[in-house]
Design an enzyme around this catalytic site. Sequence first.
Site: not given
Ligand code: NAP
Length: 514
Positions: A256, A295
């Site tokens: 997602e 999102c």
């Molecule tokens: P993110 O930076 O991609 O991180 C998401 C999750 O992945 C966090 O738990 C992060 O951990 C983890 N992560 C990052 N790098 C990783 C790696 N190399 N290996 C394993 N895990 C890793 O996104 P975010 O900033 O938290 O969230 C914002 C984004 O989420 C936006 O783009 C939004 O559109 C999207 N979103 C989508 C939905 C949907 O349902 N489609 C819902 C909510 C949000 P850390 O925080 O510890 O780095």
Amino acid sequence: MTTLESYVCGEWKAGVEDPRPLENPATGERLAEVRSGGIDFAAVVAHARDHGGPALRAMTFAERGAILRELSSVLHEKRDELIALSTSNGGNTRGDAKFDIDGATGTLAFYGGLGEKLGSARFLPDGDGAKLSRAARFFGQHILVPRSGVAVHINAFNFPTWGMGEKMACALLAGVPVIEKAGTPSAILAHRMAQLVVDSGLLPEGTFQFVAGGVGDLLDHLGPQDCLAFTGSSGTGAKLKANANLIDRNVRVNIEADSLNAAVLAPDVDNDNEVYNLFLANVVYDMRQKAGQKCTAVRRILVPEHKVAEVRAELVERLTAVKVGDPADESVQMGPVASAAQLADVRAGIDRLAAAGEVCCGGSQAVAESGYFVAPTLVYVSDATSDVVHADEVFGPVATLMPYSGDAEALVDHVNRGGGSLVASVYSNDKDWSEQVLLGLAPWHGRVWLASDKVAEQTLAPGMVLPQMIHGGPGRAGGGEELGALRGLSFYMQRTALQGDRGFLSRRFGNESE
Ligand code: NAP
């Protein structure tokens, strides 16, 4: 300084690496820290597979459902405490905090109710059986059974409780143990929720584990019965999906990710239509709710040429009236974005959009001396085919307003340039125009939401994700699918075609009673 601990292999454990600070984004005050490392993820996976999985699979759907309902009550009882944490660590107003927390308890209760209705079953019949040969006896029936692995859930920072709650509701009801990883910036709230789940004693050991900090080599230990459900940015999603072990062992992956959700005003809508006011109110609400860190928030607004100047003036008036500030103050309507990194990302995104158009209100300049605040920002771009508008999700209170001709086909082309989105909202009373637009948008959207005067007073906001309906979207949105009532369980279950004697299969595994 408090270090948030992970709950793994039956104990709470702090990481060992350098700390990542967790802040109050309204003030910059450090509240806690998270440390990665020091966890044996092979043991964590084995703990779930060896203890959690068998315990869940020994239960009926009704028994698992009853646990989900009780978990919902446990969290609901602590609602005020959770709201306070959401405000201090997430920058959420009380309303924004409730959206996340009540979303979690509501979804857990919903799946609890589904489990209770499924009763004493341990598998699900999937559709009607089919006669397979000329003779009537040879028969086929599809069923869904829980997979015997573990579900790894990697959650985004913006919905620490709902994100964890909706994923674990589906997995646990399906009979699969979970390992939940919280998004770090808002991990204090996720950590408290994990404590409440563990302390409730409702879940047998091994069915629920929680990781604060990085997941290290966790994905390298997953196998063919396991799955990974990820929510976050498309960049991280792409990286995870490319993990060699996940590919080699065909681990199921659900992503997602980003979404450039559109709000569309149809050419038939006039000022005296109820749906016009609903359109304006929803766009403003969606941009300010959770400071646009949702999102499903509206990122692109498409309005017929003859109406665009008026809509622009209305939106600017309403957006500049939004009170931005520390959400601890109850009169504040919009808090900060979650972290310094988010603030830098949002500002850069506004500058990219501004280069293609004109900032009508807000902008990338600082709005306070401390804290990570952004003013609600509307950018006008006169060319709805401009690439930058459809390329970049700016994860803050930011949207682009664009004119279009009013033609349904042209509109569909503009919106679908987003490359796949979670939701598009359409405001129209013209049934023929709406039908053409809905069918044109559907292949590129997980959800298309239509408001007309008939339902204007009854609609739920387009950004609201409901457990009854699927959530996800193609392309940029990750290609995943969650929720949708029982549909949400199938990711965690194996669909198997049983073939054999009709009398036996249809009565034991199908819809015919013995
Ligand atoms: P993110 O930076 O991609 O991180 C998401 C999750 O992945 C966090 O738990 C992060 O951990 C983890 N992560 C990052 N790098 C990783 C790696 N190399 N290996 C394993 N895990 C890793 O996104 P975010 O900033 O938290 O969230 C914002 C984004 O989420 C936006 O783009 C939004 O559109 C999207 N979103 C989508 C939905 C949907 O349902 N489609 C819902 C909510 C949000 P850390 O925080 O510890 O780095």
